[in-house]
Design a protein around this motif. Structure first.
Motif, mmCIF file in Angstrom:
data_model
loop_
_atom_site.group_PDB
_atom_site.id
_atom_site.type_symbol
_atom_site.label_atom_id
_atom_site.label_comp_id
_atom_site.label_asym_id
_atom_site.label_seq_id
_atom_site.Cartn_x
_atom_site.Cartn_y
_atom_site.Cartn_z
ATOM 1 N N GLU A 116 1.313 -1.356 0.045
ATOM 2 C CA GLU A 116 -0.257 0.448 -0.224
ATOM 3 C C GLU A 116 0.473 1.517 0.032
ATOM 4 N N GLY A 117 2.206 0.964 -0.161
ATOM 5 C CA GLY A 117 3.118 2.029 -0.525
ATOM 6 C C GLY A 117 3.774 2.821 1.138
ATOM 7 N N GLN A 118 3.061 1.712 1.907
ATOM 8 C CA GLN A 118 4.073 2.226 3.538
ATOM 9 C C GLN A 118 5.652 2.425 2.997
ATOM 10 N N ASP A 119 6.349 3.524 3.330
ATOM 11 C CA ASP A 119 7.700 3.568 3.683
ATOM 12 C C ASP A 119 8.001 3.461 5.025
ATOM 13 N N CYS A 120 8.604 2.101 4.938
ATOM 14 C CA CYS A 120 8.982 1.290 6.263
ATOM 15 C C CYS A 120 10.270 0.979 6.369
ATOM 16 N N TYR A 121 10.877 0.675 7.748
ATOM 17 C CA TYR A 121 12.515 1.082 8.045
ATOM 18 C C TYR A 121 12.125 -0.272 8.508
ATOM 19 N N TYR A 122 13.531 -0.536 9.078
ATOM 20 C CA TYR A 122 13.713 -1.562 10.454
ATOM 21 C C TYR A 122 14.907 -1.613 10.754
ATOM 22 N N GLU A 157 -2.520 -2.045 16.463
ATOM 23 C CA GLU A 157 -2.149 -0.807 17.042
ATOM 24 C C GLU A 157 -2.235 0.269 15.615
ATOM 25 N N GLN A 158 -1.111 -0.487 15.088
ATOM 26 C CA GLN A 158 -0.409 0.057 14.333
ATOM 27 C C GLN A 158 -1.320 0.258 12.542
ATOM 28 N N THR A 159 -2.590 -0.321 12.486
ATOM 29 C CA THR A 159 -3.932 -0.064 11.983
ATOM 30 C C THR A 159 -4.243 1.027 12.285
ATOM 31 N N MET A 160 -5.017 1.215 13.834
ATOM 32 C CA MET A 160 -5.279 1.868 14.229
ATOM 33 C C MET A 160 -4.373 3.634 13.887
ATOM 34 N N GLU A 186 -10.953 8.862 13.039
ATOM 35 C CA GLU A 186 -11.888 8.378 13.838
ATOM 36 C C GLU A 186 -13.256 7.549 13.412
ATOM 37 N N PHE A 187 -13.542 7.711 11.961
ATOM 38 C CA PHE A 187 -13.917 6.959 11.205
ATOM 39 C C PHE A 187 -13.966 5.558 10.259
ATOM 40 N N GLY A 188 -12.936 5.388 10.622
ATOM 41 C CA GLY A 188 -12.138 4.300 10.104
ATOM 42 C C GLY A 188 -11.674 4.594 8.712
ATOM 43 N N HIS A 189 -11.138 5.678 7.781
ATOM 44 C CA HIS A 189 -11.153 6.215 7.082
ATOM 45 C C HIS A 189 -9.576 6.202 6.818
ATOM 46 N N GLY A 190 -8.989 6.006 5.783
ATOM 47 C CA GLY A 190 -7.781 5.976 5.882
ATOM 48 C C GLY A 190 -6.757 7.986 5.659
ATOM 49 N N LYS A 191 -5.570 7.883 6.196
ATOM 50 C CA LYS A 191 -5.387 9.481 6.764
ATOM 51 C C LYS A 191 -3.593 8.498 6.530
ATOM 52 N N ASN A 192 -3.672 9.985 6.015
ATOM 53 C CA ASN A 192 -1.609 10.040 5.656
ATOM 54 C C ASN A 192 -1.537 8.904 4.548
ATOM 55 N N GLY A 193 -1.994 8.880 3.419
ATOM 56 C CA GLY A 193 -2.289 8.387 2.500
ATOM 57 C C GLY A 193 -2.123 6.922 3.387
ATOM 58 N N ALA A 194 -2.815 7.073 3.612
ATOM 59 C CA ALA A 194 -3.729 5.091 4.268
ATOM 60 C C ALA A 194 -4.740 4.411 3.484
ATOM 61 N N PRO A 195 -4.812 3.347 3.002
ATOM 62 C CA PRO A 195 -5.943 3.100 2.256
ATOM 63 C C PRO A 195 -7.519 3.556 2.699
ATOM 64 N N TYR A 222 -5.155 -2.784 7.398
ATOM 65 C CA TYR A 222 -4.625 -3.884 8.133
ATOM 66 C C TYR A 222 -3.596 -5.347 7.430
ATOM 67 N N GLU A 223 -4.293 -5.496 6.632
ATOM 68 C CA GLU A 223 -3.554 -6.415 5.836
ATOM 69 C C GLU A 223 -2.172 -5.932 5.393
ATOM 70 N N ASP A 224 -1.896 -4.731 5.269
ATOM 71 C CA ASP A 224 -0.957 -4.205 4.728
ATOM 72 C C ASP A 224 0.142 -4.003 5.803
ATOM 73 N N PHE A 225 -0.637 -3.902 7.205
ATOM 74 C CA PHE A 225 0.337 -4.161 8.833
ATOM 75 C C PHE A 225 1.171 -5.201 8.864
ATOM 76 N N GLU A 226 0.171 -6.308 8.600
ATOM 77 C CA GLU A 226 0.268 -7.717 8.524
ATOM 78 C C GLU A 226 1.541 -8.284 8.091
ATOM 79 N N TRP A 227 1.061 -7.790 6.382
ATOM 80 C CA TRP A 227 2.547 -7.589 5.326
ATOM 81 C C TRP A 227 4.003 -6.944 5.771
ATOM 82 N N VAL A 228 3.889 -6.087 6.698
ATOM 83 C CA VAL A 228 5.045 -5.116 7.010
ATOM 84 C C VAL A 228 5.244 -6.460 8.432
#
Length: 145
Positions: free
Chosen positions: A47-53, A87-90, A95-104, A111-117
């Motif tokens: 979903e285009g998250q810029d992830c770091y580890y 927690e990451q999904t939230m 507050e309405f369950g819609h994406g913000k900051n580029g989220a779907p 949720y599935e994107d964070f599972e993928w991460v």
């Protein structure tokens, strides 16, 4: 001697084969320079998250050769154990369950994107185990507590 003097760059710290294995799985090493005792990897989620580890190097300072690379696998396992997908999904939803900051828009997609991460970090665990030639069960028994 300070940690930063011992590990100046990734190429002097990690074996080339391990770097190649990491990069072959589409993880990008953010910088070759090591100034704070960590190596940072970057990857993108579907979903285009810029992830770091971050890979912590502090426990390698006094370790005798050959280095036990399974410790990196243990760190990844510990990270995944503590990684809360809900927690990451939230955090990425309003507050309405819609994406913000580029989220779907759909909560399920977030949720599935964070599972993928989370599973992506387990890919690193597999890489470290393959490099160390230790099965994941052996890592748990031998190194991870």
């Amino acid at each position: 001697m300070k940690e930063t003097n011992m590990y100046k760059n990734v190429k002097d710290t990690f074996p080339k084969q391990l770097i190649d294995m990491i990069e072959d799985e589409n993880f990008r090493i953010v910088s070759d320079e090591i100034s704070d005792g960590t190596i940072t990897l970057q990857f993108y989620s579907p979903e285009g998250q810029d992830c770091y580890y971050d890979i912590e190097l502090s426990y390698f300072i006094n370790q005798e050769l050959p280095i036990d690379w399974s410790m990196l696998a243990c760190d990844g396992i510990s990270y995944c154990r503590d990684y809360d997908v809900s927690e990451q999904t939230m955090l990425w939803l309003d507050e309405f369950g819609h994406g913000k900051n580029g989220a779907p828009y759909d909560m399920k997609d977030v949720y599935e994107d964070f599972e993928w991460v989370k599973n992506r970090i387990l890919t690193l665990v597999e890489i470290f185990n393959r490099y160390n030639k230790v099965a994941i069960n052996d890592v748990w028994q031998l190194s991870c507590t």
